[in-house]
Design a protein around this motif. Structure first.
Motif, PDB file in Angstrom:
ATOM      1  N   TRP A  83      -6.170   8.163  -7.159  1.00  0.00           N
ATOM      2  CA  TRP A  83      -4.721   8.244  -6.967  1.00  0.00           C
ATOM      3  C   TRP A  83      -4.174   8.951  -8.178  1.00  0.00           C
ATOM      4  O   TRP A  83      -4.802   8.984  -9.230  1.00  0.00           O
ATOM      5  N   ILE A 126       1.022   4.929   0.964  1.00  0.00           N
ATOM      6  CA  ILE A 126       0.296   5.893   1.801  1.00  0.00           C
ATOM      7  C   ILE A 126       0.841   7.303   1.654  1.00  0.00           C
ATOM      8  O   ILE A 126       0.277   8.250   2.191  1.00  0.00           O
ATOM      9  N   SER A 176      -6.510   1.981  -6.721  1.00  0.00           N
ATOM     10  CA  SER A 176      -6.808   2.833  -5.576  1.00  0.00           C
ATOM     11  C   SER A 176      -7.005   1.994  -4.314  1.00  0.00           C
ATOM     12  O   SER A 176      -7.507   0.874  -4.371  1.00  0.00           O
ATOM     13  N   ASN A 177      -6.649   2.568  -3.174  1.00  0.00           N
ATOM     14  CA  ASN A 177      -6.900   1.953  -1.883  1.00  0.00           C
ATOM     15  C   ASN A 177      -8.185   2.500  -1.250  1.00  0.00           C
ATOM     16  O   ASN A 177      -8.562   2.115  -0.161  1.00  0.00           O
ATOM     17  N   SER A 178      -8.865   3.389  -1.951  1.00  0.00           N
ATOM     18  CA  SER A 178     -10.066   4.035  -1.441  1.00  0.00           C
ATOM     19  C   SER A 178     -11.230   3.035  -1.328  1.00  0.00           C
ATOM     20  O   SER A 178     -11.370   2.140  -2.153  1.00  0.00           O
ATOM     21  N   MET A 235       0.842  -1.164   0.000  1.00  0.00           N
ATOM     22  CA  MET A 235       0.000   0.000   0.000  1.00  0.00           C
ATOM     23  C   MET A 235       0.899   1.242   0.000  1.00  0.00           C
ATOM     24  O   MET A 235       1.862   1.330   0.742  1.00  0.00           O
ATOM     25  N   VAL A 249      -0.542  -3.023  -6.312  1.00  0.00           N
ATOM     26  CA  VAL A 249      -0.067  -1.804  -5.660  1.00  0.00           C
ATOM     27  C   VAL A 249      -1.273  -0.898  -5.472  1.00  0.00           C
ATOM     28  O   VAL A 249      -1.889  -0.481  -6.444  1.00  0.00           O
ATOM     29  N   LYS A 250      -1.606  -0.616  -4.210  1.00  0.00           N
ATOM     30  CA  LYS A 250      -2.774   0.205  -3.897  1.00  0.00           C
ATOM     31  C   LYS A 250      -2.309   1.562  -3.385  1.00  0.00           C
ATOM     32  O   LYS A 250      -1.525   1.644  -2.449  1.00  0.00           O
ATOM     33  N   PHE A 251      -2.833   2.615  -4.011  1.00  0.00           N
ATOM     34  CA  PHE A 251      -2.470   3.988  -3.670  1.00  0.00           C
ATOM     35  C   PHE A 251      -3.575   4.654  -2.853  1.00  0.00           C
ATOM     36  O   PHE A 251      -4.745   4.585  -3.215  1.00  0.00           O
ATOM     37  N   ASP A 252      -3.185   5.315  -1.752  1.00  0.00           N
ATOM     38  CA  ASP A 252      -4.130   6.180  -1.046  1.00  0.00           C
ATOM     39  C   ASP A 252      -4.461   7.365  -1.949  1.00  0.00           C
ATOM     40  O   ASP A 252      -3.730   7.653  -2.906  1.00  0.00           O
TER      41      ASP A 252
END
Length: 80
Positions: free
Chosen positions: A61, A3, A51-53, A1, A22-25
């Motif tokens: 992101w 952050i 996205s991590n949303s 993640m 790969v997760k983006f805040d």
């Protein structure tokens, strides 16, 4: 993640393995500054940037920025 914004500095190679997600805040990005990005998935095991949303929207992101990178040294295959 991811952050916070991630910066890969000159002369460094970031390798992302097949199957990685790969997760983006919100509003975060990956910046490759005169460095190398190798993200090589396979047909059956791709790499995902997402996205991590909880409620992701378009542009939640920011981006992957290749800043003054040697494009012949960067490889992205089977990436979504």
């Amino acid at each position: 993640m991811v952050i916070d914004t991630v910066v890969v500095f000159p002369g460094v190679t970031l390798t992302i393995d097949a199957g990685v997600v790969v997760k983006f805040d919100d509003d975060m990005m990956l910046e490759i500054r005169e460095a190398n990005l190798i993200a090589e998935g396979t047909v059956t095991d791709s790499i995902s940037f997402t996205s991590n949303s909880i409620n992701p929207g378009s542009g939640s992101w920011r981006k992957i920025l290749l800043h003054n990178s040697n494009t012949s040294s960067n490889m992205m295959r089977f990436v979504e």
